[in-house]
Design an enzyme around this catalytic site. Sequence first.
Site, PDB file in Angstrom:
ATOM      1  N   LEU A  19      -4.082  -4.024  -0.787  1.00 33.74           N
ATOM      2  CA  LEU A  19      -3.194  -4.620   0.227  1.00 33.74           C
ATOM      3  C   LEU A  19      -3.247  -3.872   1.560  1.00 33.74           C
ATOM      4  O   LEU A  19      -2.799  -4.376   2.584  1.00 33.74           O
ATOM      5  CB  LEU A  19      -1.744  -4.681  -0.284  1.00 33.74           C
ATOM      6  N   ASP A  62       5.146 -12.880   2.338  1.00 35.25           N
ATOM      7  CA  ASP A  62       4.145 -11.871   1.937  1.00 35.25           C
ATOM      8  C   ASP A  62       3.389 -12.328   0.679  1.00 35.25           C
ATOM      9  O   ASP A  62       2.149 -12.325   0.656  1.00 35.25           O
ATOM     10  CB  ASP A  62       4.812 -10.515   1.663  1.00 35.25           C
ATOM     11  N   GLY A  83      -6.337  -5.858   2.846  1.00 31.25           N
ATOM     12  CA  GLY A  83      -5.111  -6.631   3.063  1.00 31.25           C
ATOM     13  C   GLY A  83      -5.080  -7.479   4.327  1.00 31.25           C
ATOM     14  O   GLY A  83      -4.039  -8.088   4.630  1.00 31.25           O
ATOM     15  N   LYS A  93      13.384  -5.012   5.270  1.00 31.48           N
ATOM     16  CA  LYS A  93      13.144  -6.267   4.535  1.00 31.48           C
ATOM     17  C   LYS A  93      14.268  -6.591   3.546  1.00 31.48           C
ATOM     18  O   LYS A  93      14.539  -7.755   3.277  1.00 31.48           O
ATOM     19  CB  LYS A  93      11.803  -6.204   3.804  1.00 31.48           C
ATOM     20  N   ALA A 110       5.055  -0.766  -7.634  1.00 30.44           N
ATOM     21  CA  ALA A 110       6.074  -1.775  -7.953  1.00 30.44           C
ATOM     22  C   ALA A 110       7.132  -1.804  -6.857  1.00 30.44           C
ATOM     23  O   ALA A 110       8.316  -2.016  -7.120  1.00 30.44           O
ATOM     24  CB  ALA A 110       6.698  -1.484  -9.323  1.00 30.44           C
ATOM     25  N   GLY A 111       6.709  -1.555  -5.610  1.00 29.04           N
ATOM     26  CA  GLY A 111       7.619  -1.599  -4.465  1.00 29.04           C
ATOM     27  C   GLY A 111       7.718  -3.007  -3.893  1.00 29.04           C
ATOM     28  O   GLY A 111       7.452  -4.000  -4.594  1.00 29.04           O
ATOM     29  N   GLY A 112       8.079  -3.089  -2.613  1.00 24.83           N
ATOM     30  CA  GLY A 112       8.327  -4.384  -1.980  1.00 24.83           C
ATOM     31  C   GLY A 112       7.130  -5.330  -2.028  1.00 24.83           C
ATOM     32  O   GLY A 112       7.277  -6.516  -2.370  1.00 24.83           O
ATOM     33  N   ARG A 132      11.075   1.852 -11.339  1.00 23.68           N
ATOM     34  CA  ARG A 132      10.765   0.719 -10.449  1.00 23.68           C
ATOM     35  C   ARG A 132       9.885  -0.314 -11.173  1.00 23.68           C
ATOM     36  O   ARG A 132      10.121  -1.517 -11.080  1.00 23.68           O
ATOM     37  CB  ARG A 132      10.040   1.231  -9.211  1.00 23.68           C
TER      38      ARG A 132
HETATM   39  P1  NAP Z   1       6.677   0.672  -1.183  1.00 19.32           P
HETATM   40  O1  NAP Z   1       7.865  -0.230  -1.240  1.00 19.32           O
HETATM   41  O2  NAP Z   1       6.820   2.093  -0.754  1.00 19.32           O
HETATM   42  O3  NAP Z   1       6.017   0.631  -2.650  1.00 19.32           O
HETATM   43  C1  NAP Z   1       4.934   1.406  -3.051  1.00 19.32           C
HETATM   44  C2  NAP Z   1       5.200   1.869  -4.482  1.00 19.32           C
HETATM   45  O4  NAP Z   1       4.023   2.508  -4.983  1.00 19.32           O
HETATM   46  C3  NAP Z   1       6.348   2.901  -4.557  1.00 19.32           C
HETATM   47  O5  NAP Z   1       7.163   2.595  -5.662  1.00 19.32           O
HETATM   48  C4  NAP Z   1       5.572   4.189  -4.744  1.00 19.32           C
HETATM   49  O6  NAP Z   1       6.328   5.178  -5.397  1.00 19.32           O
HETATM   50  C5  NAP Z   1       4.414   3.732  -5.595  1.00 19.32           C
HETATM   51  N1  NAP Z   1       3.290   4.653  -5.620  1.00 19.32           N
HETATM   52  C6  NAP Z   1       2.876   5.521  -4.670  1.00 19.32           C
HETATM   53  N2  NAP Z   1       1.774   6.191  -5.095  1.00 19.32           N
HETATM   54  C7  NAP Z   1       1.496   5.745  -6.340  1.00 19.32           C
HETATM   55  C8  NAP Z   1       0.493   6.067  -7.310  1.00 19.32           C
HETATM   56  N3  NAP Z   1      -0.427   7.006  -7.089  1.00 19.32           N
HETATM   57  N4  NAP Z   1       0.504   5.405  -8.481  1.00 19.32           N
HETATM   58  C9  NAP Z   1       1.445   4.467  -8.739  1.00 19.32           C
HETATM   59  N5  NAP Z   1       2.425   4.140  -7.859  1.00 19.32           N
HETATM   60  C10 NAP Z   1       2.451   4.761  -6.682  1.00 19.32           C
HETATM   61  O7  NAP Z   1       5.554   0.072  -0.239  1.00 19.32           O
HETATM   62  P2  NAP Z   1       5.264  -1.500   0.014  1.00 19.32           P
HETATM   63  O8  NAP Z   1       6.076  -1.971   1.153  1.00 19.32           O
HETATM   64  O9  NAP Z   1       5.342  -2.197  -1.288  1.00 19.32           O
HETATM   65  O10 NAP Z   1       3.760  -1.434   0.529  1.00 19.32           O
HETATM   66  C11 NAP Z   1       2.700  -1.040  -0.329  1.00 19.32           C
HETATM   67  C12 NAP Z   1       1.370  -1.177   0.397  1.00 19.32           C
HETATM   68  O11 NAP Z   1       1.131  -2.553   0.687  1.00 19.32           O
HETATM   69  C13 NAP Z   1       1.318  -0.447   1.745  1.00 19.32           C
HETATM   70  O12 NAP Z   1       0.063   0.153   1.888  1.00 19.32           O
HETATM   71  C14 NAP Z   1       1.494  -1.548   2.766  1.00 19.32           C
HETATM   72  O13 NAP Z   1       0.849  -1.250   3.967  1.00 19.32           O
HETATM   73  C15 NAP Z   1       0.793  -2.701   2.048  1.00 19.32           C
HETATM   74  N6  NAP Z   1       1.284  -4.020   2.520  1.00 19.32           N
HETATM   75  C16 NAP Z   1       0.360  -4.863   3.040  1.00 19.32           C
HETATM   76  C17 NAP Z   1       0.757  -6.113   3.491  1.00 19.32           C
HETATM   77  C18 NAP Z   1      -0.284  -7.038   4.071  1.00 19.32           C
HETATM   78  O14 NAP Z   1       0.106  -8.032   4.687  1.00 19.32           O
HETATM   79  N7  NAP Z   1      -1.542  -6.789   3.858  1.00 19.32           N
HETATM   80  C19 NAP Z   1       2.100  -6.513   3.405  1.00 19.32           C
HETATM   81  C20 NAP Z   1       3.030  -5.615   2.831  1.00 19.32           C
HETATM   82  C21 NAP Z   1       2.601  -4.362   2.398  1.00 19.32           C
HETATM   83  P3  NAP Z   1       7.051   6.316  -4.475  1.00 19.32           P
HETATM   84  O15 NAP Z   1       7.970   5.582  -3.541  1.00 19.32           O
HETATM   85  O16 NAP Z   1       7.753   7.161  -5.476  1.00 19.32           O
HETATM   86  O17 NAP Z   1       5.936   7.012  -3.731  1.00 19.32           O
END
Ligand code: NAP
Length: 280
Positions: free
Chosen positions: A220, A102, A244, A65, A128-130, A156
Amino acid sequence: MKIYGLIGFPVKHSYSAIMHNAAFGALGIDARYELFEIKPQDLEEEFKKKVSDGVSGFNVTIPYKEKIIKFLDKLDPEAELIGAVNTIKVNEDKTTEGFNTDGSGFIAHLKEVVGVSPEGAKVSILGAGGAARAVSVQLAKNNAVSISLFDIDSSRAEALAAKLKAHFPNCNIELAYDADGLLEKKPDLLINATPLGMRKEDKLVFNPELFHSKLIVYDLIYNPAQTLLLREAKAKGCRAAFNGLGMLLYQGALAFKIWLDVEAPIEVMEEALRKVLTKV
Ligand code: NAP
């Protein structure tokens, strides 16, 4: 026949083809949606080849992305602010333009199905990811009154908070010290934007005693459909608990509109998604 498709690595798990092919079928559009699994070292070459071969539009998923942006001719300002693209339109002259649906998909679902306006809402976000970047930018743009963030990677959360503060001075941006700190802000809306809850062994990071009857919980994650967070939110009598699936559906519908300039048949897409998700 027009070809659309998803770029990612891996892509086998994706439901996008099911949703979009159902939409093409329902509207009698001569098009097909395919899954394009591209290895990291081949991204530039494969993407450019697909554009020159005549692919009309793409979705983009993990891990591309952000990486895809440098290969695009044009970037929508919202995608630029979010720093990620999940939808690409290929114009007649084969120039490419990147968008992010998104966050706007999340907002569309929130308004149209959940029945909540982001305007004036107090929101807490875990992660605070994507996904958090996309959702928080759109919440701030839609006049949420406050957004609180917590990520285990504090740098982040700090970077996202700084970006939101700089672009949305009217929205109160705060950092929470942990997951419960997010609930102590007494939000109207709590969002899980981490993968926490996808695995059976994942534990609840919130103290459910802090859930309140006016709280809406939005996870989500869509697979599994019922995470521990959503189960606890329901058990504690929260106002509503959503997974989600709605965001997935509406981001797809907005991508469909960008590619074809035609309203997406939401019900058809939802039915196709629900059918496959009840089987997993
Ligand atoms: P990402 O970029 O990996 O971001 C997730 C963030 O959460 C990372 O910074 C991660 O840190 C942090 N994290 C993990 N465990 C945590 C905890 N216990 N407490 C606080 N922070 C924590 O992932 P993403 O792409 O944003 O996606 C996140 C979720 O959204 C996924 O489950 C994805 O399937 C979902 N999503 C859904 C849709 C939809 O259309 N419904 C679209 C996009 C994403 P670390 O990297 O250090 O672990």
